[in-house]
Design a protein around this motif. Structure first.
Motif, short mmCIF file in Angstrom:
data_model
loop_
_atom_site.label_atom_id
_atom_site.label_comp_id
_atom_site.label_asym_id
_atom_site.label_seq_id
_atom_site.Cartn_x
_atom_site.Cartn_y
_atom_site.Cartn_z
N ALA A 19 0.84 -1.19 0.00
CA ALA A 19 0.00 0.00 0.00
C ALA A 19 0.88 1.24 0.00
O ALA A 19 1.91 1.30 0.65
CB ALA A 19 -0.89 -0.02 1.23
N ALA A 22 -0.88 7.95 1.18
CA ALA A 22 -1.90 8.73 1.86
C ALA A 22 -3.07 7.91 2.35
O ALA A 22 -3.24 6.76 2.01
CB ALA A 22 -2.39 9.82 0.91
N ALA A 23 -3.91 8.56 3.16
CA ALA A 23 -5.07 7.88 3.74
C ALA A 23 -6.01 7.39 2.67
O ALA A 23 -6.19 8.02 1.63
CB ALA A 23 -5.80 8.85 4.67
N ALA A 24 -6.62 6.25 2.92
CA ALA A 24 -7.49 5.62 1.93
C ALA A 24 -8.78 6.41 1.76
O ALA A 24 -9.38 6.87 2.73
CB ALA A 24 -7.79 4.18 2.34
N LEU A 25 -9.21 6.58 0.52
CA LEU A 25 -10.51 7.18 0.24
C LEU A 25 -11.58 6.10 0.20
O LEU A 25 -12.74 6.37 0.47
CB LEU A 25 -10.46 7.91 -1.12
CG LEU A 25 -9.43 9.03 -1.24
CD1 LEU A 25 -9.45 9.61 -2.65
CD2 LEU A 25 -9.70 10.12 -0.22
N LYS A 27 -11.72 1.39 0.19
CA LYS A 27 -10.87 0.31 0.69
C LYS A 27 -9.47 0.54 0.17
O LYS A 27 -8.48 0.38 0.88
CB LYS A 27 -11.38 -1.06 0.24
CG LYS A 27 -10.44 -2.20 0.64
CD LYS A 27 -10.87 -3.51 0.04
CE LYS A 27 -9.91 -4.62 0.46
NZ LYS A 27 -8.57 -4.45 -0.11
N GLY A 28 -9.42 0.93 -1.08
CA GLY A 28 -8.15 1.30 -1.69
C GLY A 28 -7.96 2.80 -1.62
O GLY A 28 -8.45 3.47 -0.71
N GLU A 29 -7.28 3.33 -2.60
CA GLU A 29 -6.95 4.75 -2.62
C GLU A 29 -7.01 5.24 -4.05
O GLU A 29 -6.58 4.55 -4.97
CB GLU A 29 -5.54 4.96 -2.06
CG GLU A 29 -5.06 6.39 -2.07
CD GLU A 29 -3.61 6.51 -1.60
OE1 GLU A 29 -3.09 7.64 -1.61
OE2 GLU A 29 -3.01 5.47 -1.25
N LYS A 31 -5.89 8.30 -6.67
CA LYS A 31 -5.07 9.48 -6.94
C LYS A 31 -5.54 10.07 -8.27
O LYS A 31 -5.76 9.33 -9.23
CB LYS A 31 -3.59 9.11 -7.01
CG LYS A 31 -3.01 8.60 -5.69
CD LYS A 31 -1.54 8.21 -5.87
CE LYS A 31 -0.92 7.73 -4.56
NZ LYS A 31 -0.72 8.82 -3.60
N TYR A 43 -6.68 4.07 -9.32
CA TYR A 43 -7.26 3.38 -8.17
C TYR A 43 -6.29 2.31 -7.70
O TYR A 43 -6.10 1.30 -8.38
CB TYR A 43 -8.60 2.77 -8.58
CG TYR A 43 -9.25 1.88 -7.54
CD1 TYR A 43 -9.36 2.29 -6.22
CD2 TYR A 43 -9.75 0.64 -7.90
CE1 TYR A 43 -9.97 1.46 -5.28
CE2 TYR A 43 -10.36 -0.19 -6.97
CZ TYR A 43 -10.47 0.23 -5.65
OH TYR A 43 -11.06 -0.58 -4.73
N GLN A 46 -5.03 -1.82 -3.18
CA GLN A 46 -4.50 -2.27 -1.90
C GLN A 46 -4.98 -3.68 -1.58
O GLN A 46 -5.22 -4.05 -0.43
CB GLN A 46 -4.81 -1.27 -0.79
CG GLN A 46 -4.21 0.09 -1.10
CD GLN A 46 -4.29 1.14 -0.02
OE1 GLN A 46 -3.38 1.94 0.10
NE2 GLN A 46 -5.35 1.17 0.72
N TYR A 80 -17.35 4.37 -7.56
CA TYR A 80 -16.51 5.51 -7.92
C TYR A 80 -16.78 5.93 -9.36
O TYR A 80 -16.91 7.13 -9.66
CB TYR A 80 -15.03 5.16 -7.74
CG TYR A 80 -14.11 6.33 -7.97
CD1 TYR A 80 -13.90 7.28 -6.96
CD2 TYR A 80 -13.48 6.52 -9.19
CE1 TYR A 80 -13.08 8.37 -7.18
CE2 TYR A 80 -12.65 7.61 -9.41
CZ TYR A 80 -12.45 8.53 -8.40
OH TYR A 80 -11.64 9.62 -8.61
#
Length: 284
Positions: A19, A22-25, A27-29, A31, A43, A46, A80
Motif C-alpha cells: 500500500a 496517503a489515507a485511503a478514500l 478500501k483502496g486509494e 489518486k 485506483y 491495496q 466511484y
C-alpha cells in the motif's frame, strides 16, 4: 502447480506492491491528475496482489485500463465510476484479463496475443493458483466477447489518443500505452525499489526490461502508471534504468545468488524489496 502458487505468494507478499502513502478514500486509494485535455484517476486497490486500475476521463466518456480482480474492489470501484457521471467507452484488459464480465463485447478490448495467452498453461496456471489462494473473493468470469487491437498503433477513445507499443519482450504479450502523449502505462509502474522476480524472471529479462524502460523514458511522458504499483515520475524511471545497468555488472562480478544478493544490498542499503528473491532467478 507449486511454481504457480509461489508466484501467487510472491505477488501477495512483495514489498514492491505494498500500500502506498496517503489515507485511503475507499478500501483502496484514488489518486487524480489533471493532464492536457483529460483527467487521470488511478485506483490503488491495496488488495493482496497490489493491483492498480487506471481511468482516463475524457470529454465524453471513460476509458479503463485493467479492472480490479477482487469482488470487494470491483464493488467500490463501480461506485466511484458512477460518481464520475460519464459512460464507460472502453475497458482495456492489457496485462490482466479479469473483472470484465459485466461489460459488453463492444466495450472490452484485448491487445493481440493476450486472448490466446490467457488460455495457455502459464497464464491459465496462474489463474488456477489465484483460485486456490483466494477462492470466491476474485472475479474470473469469462467475458462474452471483445475487440482486439494491434500491439502497435493508435486508438482515439473519449477524445484521448492511446498509442500502443510492444511491452518488454520477457513479459506477457501485451503493450505499453502512451496516453494523451503525457502518461505512460506499463505492466509494473516504476519504483525506487529492488525489482521483483515477477519482472526480472531470468537473465534474458534484464536487457528486455532495460529496453522497455529506456523506451518509456524517451516517450516524453511526465507520469508513469501500471497494473501494479503507485504512479511514478521520470525520477523512478531513471532509477530503475540505473538499477538494471548496475545489476548487469554485479551479475558478471558475482558467482552465485548469495553473493549477488549481498552486493545488491550493499549497493542500495535500505532499499525496499527483496534482493535475495531477485538474485535467485538470475542463477538458475
Amino acid at each position: 502447480m507449486k511454481k504457480i502458487l509461489w508466484i501467487v505468494s510472491l505477488l501477495a507478499g512483495s514489498g514492491v506492491f505494498g500500500a502506498q502513502g496517503a489515507a485511503a478514500l475507499l478500501k483502496g486509494e484514488v489518486k487524480t491528475y489533471d493532464m492536457d485535455g483529460f483527467r487521470l484517476h488511478v485506483y490503488l486497490t491495496q488488495d493482496a496482489l497490489g493491483d492498480a486500475t487506471t481511468v482516463v476521463e475524457g470529454r465524453d466518456g471513460l476509458v479503463i485500463l485493467e479492472m480490479p480482480l477482487f469482488k470487494e474492489n470491483l464493488k467500490e470501484f463501480a461506485g466511484y465510476l458512477k460518481g464520475l457521471g460519464k459512460p464507460v467507452v472502453k475497458v482495456v484488459a492489457d496485462y490482466h484479463v479479469g473483472g470484465v464480465a459485466d461489460y459488453a463485447p463492444g466495450q472490452v478490448v484485448l491487445v493481440e496475443g493476450m486472448s490466446e495467452f490467457a488460455k495457455g498453461a502459464v497464464y491459465g496456471g496462474m489463474l488456477e493458483g489465484f483460485k486456490a489462494a483466494f477462492g470466491d473473493a476474485i472475479d474470473l468470469r469469462e467475458h462474452a466477447g471483445h475487440e482486439e487491437v494491434p500491439a502497435e498503433g493508435r486508438r482515439i477513445w473519449a477524445g484521448v489518443a492511446f498509442d500502443f507499443s510492444r511491452g518488454a519482450s520477457s513479459d506477457f504479450p501485451a503493450s505499453s500505452v502512451v496516453i494523451g502523449g503525457r502518461v505512460c502505462y506499463t505492466h509494473f509502474a516504476p519504483a525506487k525499489a529492488h525489482l521483483s522476480p515477477l519482472q526480472i524472471t531470468g537473465p534474458e529479462a534484464v536487457d528486455a526490461q532495460l529496453a522497455a524502460l529506456k523506451a518509456a523514458a524517451a516517450s516524453g511522458c511526465t507520469l508513469f502508471v501500471g497494473g501494479h504499483g503507485a504512479p511514478a515520475t521520470p525520477a523512478e524511471v531513471e532509477f530503475q534504468i540505473a538499477y538494471l545497468e548496475k545489476l548487469k555488472s554485479l551479475v558478471a562480478e558475482n558467482a552465485d545468488a548469495g553473493a549477488l544478493a549481498a552486493a545488491l544490498s550493499a549497493a542500495w542499503p535500505g532499499l525496499p524489496g527483496d534482493p535475495a528473491a531477485l538474485a535467485a532467478v538470475l542463477y538458475r
